[in-house]
Design a protein around this motif. Sequence first.
Motif, PDB file in Angstrom:
ATOM      1  N   TYR A  42       0.880  -1.253   0.064  1.00 56.28           N
ATOM      2  CA  TYR A  42      -0.117   0.048  -0.014  1.00 56.28           C
ATOM      3  C   TYR A  42       0.832   1.260   0.016  1.00 56.28           C
ATOM      4  O   TYR A  42       0.522   2.298  -0.079  1.00 56.28           O
ATOM      5  CB  TYR A  42      -0.921   0.043   1.098  1.00 56.28           C
ATOM      6  N   LEU A  43       2.073   1.140   0.066  1.00 53.90           N
ATOM      7  CA  LEU A  43       2.853   2.502   0.095  1.00 53.90           C
ATOM      8  C   LEU A  43       3.380   2.681  -1.676  1.00 53.90           C
ATOM      9  O   LEU A  43       3.647   1.901  -2.229  1.00 53.90           O
ATOM     10  CB  LEU A  43       4.356   1.898   0.728  1.00 53.90           C
ATOM     11  N   SER A  92       8.141  -1.001  -2.911  1.00 56.13           N
ATOM     12  CA  SER A  92       6.982  -0.856  -2.467  1.00 56.13           C
ATOM     13  C   SER A  92       6.061  -0.646  -3.812  1.00 56.13           C
ATOM     14  O   SER A  92       6.536  -0.156  -4.793  1.00 56.13           O
ATOM     15  CB  SER A  92       6.779   0.526  -1.802  1.00 56.13           C
ATOM     16  N   LEU A  93       4.645  -1.246  -3.823  1.00 51.89           N
ATOM     17  CA  LEU A  93       3.810  -1.257  -4.685  1.00 51.89           C
ATOM     18  C   LEU A  93       2.608  -0.283  -4.505  1.00 51.89           C
ATOM     19  O   LEU A  93       2.369  -0.136  -3.300  1.00 51.89           O
ATOM     20  CB  LEU A  93       3.444  -2.487  -4.841  1.00 51.89           C
ATOM     21  N   ALA A  94       2.165   0.368  -5.470  1.00 51.25           N
ATOM     22  CA  ALA A  94       0.862   1.040  -5.219  1.00 51.25           C
ATOM     23  C   ALA A  94      -0.389   0.099  -5.413  1.00 51.25           C
ATOM     24  O   ALA A  94      -0.212  -1.149  -5.947  1.00 51.25           O
ATOM     25  CB  ALA A  94       0.547   1.829  -6.353  1.00 51.25           C
ATOM     26  N   ALA A 103      -3.473 -10.684 -23.275  1.00 53.27           N
ATOM     27  CA  ALA A 103      -2.951 -10.874 -22.289  1.00 53.27           C
ATOM     28  C   ALA A 103      -3.237  -9.574 -21.657  1.00 53.27           C
ATOM     29  O   ALA A 103      -3.368  -8.356 -22.266  1.00 53.27           O
ATOM     30  CB  ALA A 103      -1.444 -11.084 -22.261  1.00 53.27           C
ATOM     31  N   THR A 104      -3.422  -9.686 -20.163  1.00 56.24           N
ATOM     32  CA  THR A 104      -3.377  -8.260 -19.409  1.00 56.24           C
ATOM     33  C   THR A 104      -2.635  -8.459 -18.228  1.00 56.24           C
ATOM     34  O   THR A 104      -2.415  -9.496 -17.565  1.00 56.24           O
ATOM     35  CB  THR A 104      -4.842  -8.147 -18.749  1.00 56.24           C
ATOM     36  N   GLY A 105      -2.194  -7.233 -17.778  1.00 53.93           N
ATOM     37  CA  GLY A 105      -1.290  -7.030 -16.744  1.00 53.93           C
ATOM     38  C   GLY A 105      -1.617  -6.040 -15.760  1.00 53.93           C
ATOM     39  O   GLY A 105      -2.292  -4.763 -16.160  1.00 53.93           O
ATOM     40  N   GLY A 106      -1.555  -6.028 -14.394  1.00 57.57           N
ATOM     41  CA  GLY A 106      -1.935  -4.939 -13.508  1.00 57.57           C
ATOM     42  C   GLY A 106      -1.304  -4.876 -12.288  1.00 57.57           C
ATOM     43  O   GLY A 106      -0.305  -5.651 -12.134  1.00 57.57           O
ATOM     44  N   GLN A 107      -1.738  -4.072 -11.357  1.00 52.49           N
ATOM     45  CA  GLN A 107      -1.191  -3.651  -9.953  1.00 52.49           C
ATOM     46  C   GLN A 107      -1.334  -4.821  -9.193  1.00 52.49           C
ATOM     47  O   GLN A 107      -0.742  -5.098  -8.250  1.00 52.49           O
ATOM     48  CB  GLN A 107      -1.949  -2.529  -9.556  1.00 52.49           C
ATOM     49  N   ALA A 126       4.163  -4.609  -9.919  1.00 53.01           N
ATOM     50  CA  ALA A 126       3.255  -4.530 -10.989  1.00 53.01           C
ATOM     51  C   ALA A 126       3.513  -4.730 -12.465  1.00 53.01           C
ATOM     52  O   ALA A 126       4.746  -4.555 -12.755  1.00 53.01           O
ATOM     53  CB  ALA A 126       2.618  -3.295 -10.749  1.00 53.01           C
ATOM     54  N   VAL A 127       2.741  -5.490 -13.145  1.00 52.00           N
ATOM     55  CA  VAL A 127       2.962  -5.743 -14.493  1.00 52.00           C
ATOM     56  C   VAL A 127       2.612  -4.560 -15.442  1.00 52.00           C
ATOM     57  O   VAL A 127       1.372  -4.038 -15.305  1.00 52.00           O
ATOM     58  CB  VAL A 127       2.306  -7.000 -14.768  1.00 52.00           C
ATOM     59  N   THR A 128       3.371  -3.728 -15.969  1.00 48.34           N
ATOM     60  CA  THR A 128       3.313  -2.460 -16.561  1.00 48.34           C
ATOM     61  C   THR A 128       3.231  -2.548 -18.048  1.00 48.34           C
ATOM     62  O   THR A 128       2.816  -1.597 -18.687  1.00 48.34           O
ATOM     63  CB  THR A 128       4.215  -1.263 -15.769  1.00 48.34           C
TER      64      THR A 128
END
Length: 430
Positions: A10-11, A95-97, A320-324, A349-351
């Motif tokens: 969450y940071l 840290s991930l959003a 294909a899709t990638g996300g947070q 995250a996969v951007t």
Amino acid sequence: MTNGDFDEQYLIPESGAVIQDYLDDFLYTSWYTGKRDLIELDSYGFPTEANFRVSTDPLVGTTVRQSIDFQGIPWGNEAIGPREYFRLYRLHTYSLACNHSDWSPDELSIDDVRISPYDPFFEFHTFYKTPVCVKNHFHLCKNLAFFGEYSILYVSNSGIQGQNLLTKEVADVFDFRNSILQKNSICCLSTSQQLGCFSTLYGQYGIFNPKTQSCSIRKMHDESINHIQLLDYKGLAVLGCNDGTVALEDIEKTGNQVIFRGTDAVNSIHPSPDLSLLLICSDCKRVPLFDWRSNQVVDEIFHSDSVLTGSWHPNGHILATGGQDTTLKIWDSRFFKYPIRTLGSQMSAVTNVVFSSTGDSLAAVEQADFAQIYNTKTFSDCQVIDFFGEVSGANFSPSGDTFIVGLDDPMLGGIMEFRTSIPSHLTCFF
């Protein structure tokens, strides 16, 4: 999947975080085994690039074995210490959003993948240190594109620059320092066979010709245009905006038409190969598939958190899709109820998600430090590319034989080039 404690998800990291910060923090952790008094610091107290230079002194490194990786970092020297300890530190502290809190990595069902460390699909070829690739938003990482087989365009601090893979030359394509563009505002760069385009965090976008170095800069509104893509043979560009809208731009008439309105910021848009469907990736967990012909949403697919990127296989059925939520999902457009495969990231995250033009390979690139290339025959075999730095963009060449990753870091940044190491004999099952 190794993401550390979920509380850290969450940071939200500061935009533009660089290796100096991570290395400086690393020096005071239990993972650090080097000698701090040997670290060279700048006037602000941050480690400098000199710490990553290979020593020419024959006596240096005789007590500790140095291992030079493809970024030129002399891991194992007495100052920095072994690479594996810094990697463990990054895995546990990056840290991930997180936009949606009703999920946990422990609850994600991730399919098994066989990692192929000794039989890579792509082999490292060159690290271009001269290019200064930048990204201006922490999870909008599409600032790198091929224009032809051997020319790369990328966003720099001054505008748009080019790198020739054959001559190794770097050239200014557009210098925007004295233009109407706000400084460091370009958040997306893409190309077609004839033209290029970019969008900014302040509602501006541009259509340009790299060969003639002509550029038309336009203004849509004050909201960020997070993604732009050219539909070359249609003479159109499609734009995804932070206000939840998707618009079509007529390149010749310089006018746009809103075709979709959502409630969440659009991170990227991806037309199917036959232009029948538009995949709209946004800060919502739902990914609508918009039908151009009926102007309606005809289906939806789902992640556990915001969806950042997508890509269509050349056959038009697989995407294909990638996300947070740190996952890559593979879907069949003929049956969207469940994904074919759900694959995990290594750290973040996969951007960026992109199929090669042949459909043999699929690259899933993370926000930092990792790229994974999958054999699309079964999506069960994977090559993991392990590096250090924030990713500014990634792409395959038009032939699919070259894969590039741009890194935004003042010390370790540049463009990494990988080339196919084995013949393209992989046959897709679909």
